[in-house]
Design an enzyme around this catalytic site. Structure first.
Site, short mmCIF file in Angstrom:
data_model
loop_
_atom_site.label_atom_id
_atom_site.label_comp_id
_atom_site.label_asym_id
_atom_site.label_seq_id
_atom_site.Cartn_x
_atom_site.Cartn_y
_atom_site.Cartn_z
CG HIS A 364 -99.82 2.55 -27.98
ND1 HIS A 364 -100.30 2.51 -29.22
CD2 HIS A 364 -100.81 3.00 -27.23
CE1 HIS A 364 -101.47 3.13 -29.23
NE2 HIS A 364 -101.79 3.53 -28.06
NE ARG A 471 -102.28 0.07 -17.59
CZ ARG A 471 -101.58 0.23 -16.74
NH1 ARG A 471 -100.32 -0.52 -16.45
NH2 ARG A 471 -101.63 1.44 -16.00
NE ARG A 507 -107.60 -1.93 -17.95
CZ ARG A 507 -106.58 -0.71 -17.94
NH1 ARG A 507 -106.80 0.10 -16.91
NH2 ARG A 507 -105.77 -0.26 -18.61
CD GLU A 606 -109.88 3.68 -14.70
OE1 GLU A 606 -108.41 3.51 -15.10
OE2 GLU A 606 -110.56 2.78 -15.41
CG ASN A 629 -102.10 5.90 -13.64
OD1 ASN A 629 -101.58 5.99 -12.63
ND2 ASN A 629 -101.80 4.85 -14.55
CG ASP A 630 -107.83 6.97 -16.51
OD1 ASP A 630 -107.47 8.37 -17.17
OD2 ASP A 630 -107.86 6.08 -17.02
NE ARG A 640 -102.87 8.54 -17.97
CZ ARG A 640 -103.75 7.18 -17.71
NH1 ARG A 640 -104.78 6.87 -17.31
NH2 ARG A 640 -102.74 6.30 -18.01
CB CYS A 677 -104.18 -0.80 -9.85
SG CYS A 677 -105.23 -0.32 -10.86
C1 PEP Z 1 -105.34 4.01 -14.05
O1 PEP Z 1 -105.98 4.66 -14.89
O2 PEP Z 1 -104.82 4.37 -12.95
C2 PEP Z 1 -105.21 2.78 -14.64
C3 PEP Z 1 -104.26 2.02 -13.92
O3 PEP Z 1 -105.43 2.60 -15.97
P1 PEP Z 1 -104.51 2.99 -17.29
O4 PEP Z 1 -103.22 3.52 -16.78
O5 PEP Z 1 -104.36 1.98 -18.03
O6 PEP Z 1 -105.54 4.09 -17.67
MG MG Z 2 -107.22 4.10 -16.40
#
Ligand code: PEP
Ligand code: MG
Length: 748
Positions: A364, A471, A507, A606, A629-630, A640, A677
């Protein structure tokens, strides 16, 4: 005998303290100290060797060896018995030095006539500064008591602030915490920063090392340890039984706090003349020295716990809290073992950089640092032990390096680099109001990611065309209890105000996996990233999601509203979540609230499965945003957050780019708006490749908008696409080398 040596060593410490307090040339005092030690321990020789540089020791004072050798005799670490003590940080005790393996006598000192040898490291907080040696002609093995007494003396010696001054003419001995050091870490947030150390938990300063009344000191130690034990028990009671990690740490604290061995060693130190706090510090120093050599991660963690516990005990003994009265320096760079999100927010934008010894790139605190665009490194081992408040420090968040107390050459090179970056920033500012339009006339919309109130000013300054990802969980993460609906209404209302009519894609709560709310019962899952998280929680226990939807509808108060659901894996989940939105709209209308003028409901893509969802899903979704990212971690099955595998698969891997291309085509077929994103959208080369695959909206950290726009405006996307296609056709694994080559050609 033991009693005699205890009182001897108390006497010695008392005399030592008087000598240390004397005015006068440092060398004369050091000479006097060697005399005192030799006299008290009944040896002919006492010498002090100090580090001249990282590899060399120098004889700095002696009683008994030839005076001409002082500041002349030098040896390398590992050379001879003195070098061995320096290298191993362990005592060498022998009655027959010349027969010891590795023995080497220094002819100019005249030491060949001495047989017995006892050498001890002079250490401060785990750092070896030099070696204290006593020698005698008579064959004798020094007793444990004598060794112990000399260890205490060595510790007091280590506290002499001017140790550095004792080295020969012109030599710059880097005294403790004065030499320049480099640390490696993992980048949590890119960027460079120069400033001064601000320790989140400043080290306790012990000033009274020697005490005259051991009984009183023993009593003080007893009382402090008792308070410490009570404190640890209270902490344990306040931690939920489900929070296994925190309980483990506290159980380890309790074990140490009740350890007889720990207590006994400190009591012995006090009997020999140390103050209670010096005794604690001596134990801490030993633990730190061990910490640097043990390879076992679990053991190192426990030694770290002991270090923490010692700090707590020192705070109780000295009455020094976290707030030592020190003033935060200009351009503070925060150094901490770890820090929570709320604490970090308290510092806010006042920080120039952050360096953590622990943490993880997905924690965080890192999310917050990213939102605040503060360069941050994690896993910078030993940094909290080495850094002192106010030290000059440079953080290289590109290469994951921290320069602590950097020397001139590093400072110059680093400042040059920062100046170049500042130049680039200036260029980006001039681009603020220009479109991200490529040479071949393709407009890419650049949006920003946000989640904190602190992000809002960036909406204006970055030139973002909207918020592609808000977020909402960050507002939940930085609190210690669940926010109420009214609070959320206020927050969302402010966000929409700041957006001045631009779209904000809110989101819904994405908790679980790495984002655990402190006030919710943690679920003990074997694999949280693949577990009960995000929309899965929202659908199974819809209370919080419904409250959030109500807050969003009320905050919109007649304005358009855009809602996005995270971590949708199949069509049904999206449909069910969307149904909740319409049910809440009805409910809010029946309560007399003004409904949004227009509502759009979209999904984050994702999980690879969603890319293969039925056409009806693409028709129902008003928009789709790729959470790279996911998506990338599930596409490659590479965590990740796991440093070992995180970078193993390139985002520009042909399989991943082809997958993005498929998603683009599916959205294009039914006319569904698509954006990207994840973090990669903020990396210029990656962003350009996504655009070449057909993505027309990218959402990123505000600080990335300038660099991404700068590159997009310089390229012809059709050409980029041709380079990618060629690399794919040629069987490359990643298109990166081909794209890099092409970009280099553009520059020249
Ligand atoms: C992602 O997974 O790319 C995303 C933007 O969400 P977070 O990084 O908050 O999991
Ligand atoms: Mg994500």
């Amino acid at each position: 005998m033991a009693e005699r040596s205890e009182s001897d060593s108390r006497n010695l410490l008392g005399r030592l303290r008087d000598t240390l307090a004397e005015e006068g040339p440092a060398q004369a005092r050091l000479d006097r100290i060697t005399h005192l030690i030799a006299d008290s321990i009944h040896t002919e020789v006492c010498s002090i060797y100090l580090f001249r540089d990282a590899d060399t020791l120098e004889l700095c004072a002696t009683e008994g060896l030839r005076p001409e050798a002082v500041h002349q005799t030098r040896m390398r670490v590992g050379e001879g018995l003195v070098g061995k003590v320096a290298k191993t940080a362990e005592p060498v005790n022998t009655e027959d030095a010349p027969s010891m393996p590795g023995f080497r006598y220094m002819a100019e000192t005249g030491e060949e006539i001495y047989s017995s040898f006892l050498g001890l490291p002079i250490q401060r907080l785990g750092e070896t500064l030099g070696v204290l040696v006593v020698q005698s002609r008579e064959k004798r093995t020094f007793t444990d008591d004598e060794i112990y007494a000399l260890e205490v003396v060595a510790m007091v010696l280590a506290e002499m602030k001017e140790l550095g001054a004792f080295v020969g003419e012109g030599a710059a001995l880097a005294a403790p915490h004065q030499r320049s050091e480099m640390f490696h870490g993992t980048v949590g947030q890119e960027g460079t920063a120069e400033g001064h150390v601000w320790l989140h938990e400043p080290r306790v300063v012990v000033t009274n090392l020697v005490a005259d009344d051991p009984e009183a000191e023993l009593e003080r130690l007893d009382q402090a340890v008792e308070r410490l034990r009570v404190g640890v028990d209270e902490m344990l009671q306040s931690v939920s039984t489900a929070d296994k990690d925190q309980r483990d740490v506290l159980e380890a604290y309790r074990m140490f706090a009740n350890s007889r061995g720990w207590m006994k060693r400190m009591q012995e130190d006090i009997t020999r003349g140390l103050s209670a706090e010096a005794a604690v510090e001596k134990e801490q120093s030993t633990a730190r020295a061990r910490m640097q050599v043990v390879a076992d991660a679990y053991l190192r963690e426990r030694l770290h716990d002991l270090d923490d516990l010692s700090n707590r005990l020192l705070r109780i003994l000295t009455g020094q809290g976290k707030h030592t009265g020190a003033e935060m320096p200009a351009s503070p760079i925060l150094i901490a073992r770890n820090i929570g999100p709320a604490e970090l927010l308290d510092y806010g934008r006042s920080l120039r950089g952050i360096v953590l010894e622990e943490g993880s790139v997905g924690s965080h605190a890192v999310i917050i640092a990213r939102a605040l665009a503060i360069p941050l490194l994690v896993h910078a081992e030993r940094i909290t032990t080495e850094a002192l408040n106010g030290d000059h420090v440079m953080v290289d968040g590109e290469n994951g390096i921290v320069h602590l107390r950097p020397d001139e050459s590093v400072v110059t090179a680093f400042r040059d680099k920062m100046a170049m970056q500042a130049e680039a920033q200036k260029r980006y500012v001039t681009l603020r109001d220009k479109p991200a339009e490529t040479r071949d006339g393709i407009r890419i919309a650049l949006h920003m990611n946000a989640g904190l109130m602190a992000d809002l000013p960036s909406l204006d300054s970055s030139g973002a065309e909207g918020v592609g990802l808000f977020r909402t969980e960050l507002q939940f993460l930085v609190r210690d209890k669940m926010p109420r609906r009214g609070e959320l209404v206020q927050i969302y209302d402010q966000v929409m105000d700041a957006a001045h009519g631009m779209t904000v894609q809110f989101r819904t709560l994405d908790i679980g996996s790495d984002k655990v709310l402190p006030y919710m019962n943690p679920t003990d899952e074997p694999n949280p990233a693949l577990g009960w998280r995000a929309i899965r929680v929202g659908l199974d226990k819809p209370g919080v999601m419904r409250m959030q939807l109500q807050a969003l509808i009320r905050a919109a108060n007649g304005r358009p509203l855009t809602i996005m659901f995270p971590f949708v894996a199949q069509f049904d989940e999206f449909r069910a979540a969307r149904d909740h939105v319409f049910r809440e709209l009805e409910r809010e209308a029946s309560l007399g609230h003004v409904l949004p003028e227009n509502i759009e409901v979209g999904a984050m893509l994702e999980t690879p499965s969603l890319a293969f969802a039925p056409r009806q899903f693409f028709e129902m979704a008003d928009f789709i945003s790729i959470g790279g990212n996911d998506l990338k971690q599930f596409f490659f099955a590479a965590d990740r957050e796991n440093e070992r595998v995180r970078r193993r698969y390139d985002t520009l891997n042909v399989s991943f780019l082809s997958f993005i291309e498929q998603i683009v085509e599916r959205c294009r077929d039914v006319g569904t708006r698509l954006s990207f994103c994840g973090e990669d959208a903020g990396r210029p080369v990656e962003a350009m490749c996504f655009a070449a695959m057909g993505v027309r909206t990218l959402s990123m950290r505000p600080a990335s908008i300038g660099p991404v726009k700068h590159l997009l405006r310089r390229v012809d996307l059709a050409e980029a696409r041709a380079v990618i296609n060629q690399a794919r056709a040629g069987g490359s694994m990643s298109v990166r080398p081909a794209i890099r080559g092409w970009l280099t050609g553009l520059r020249s």
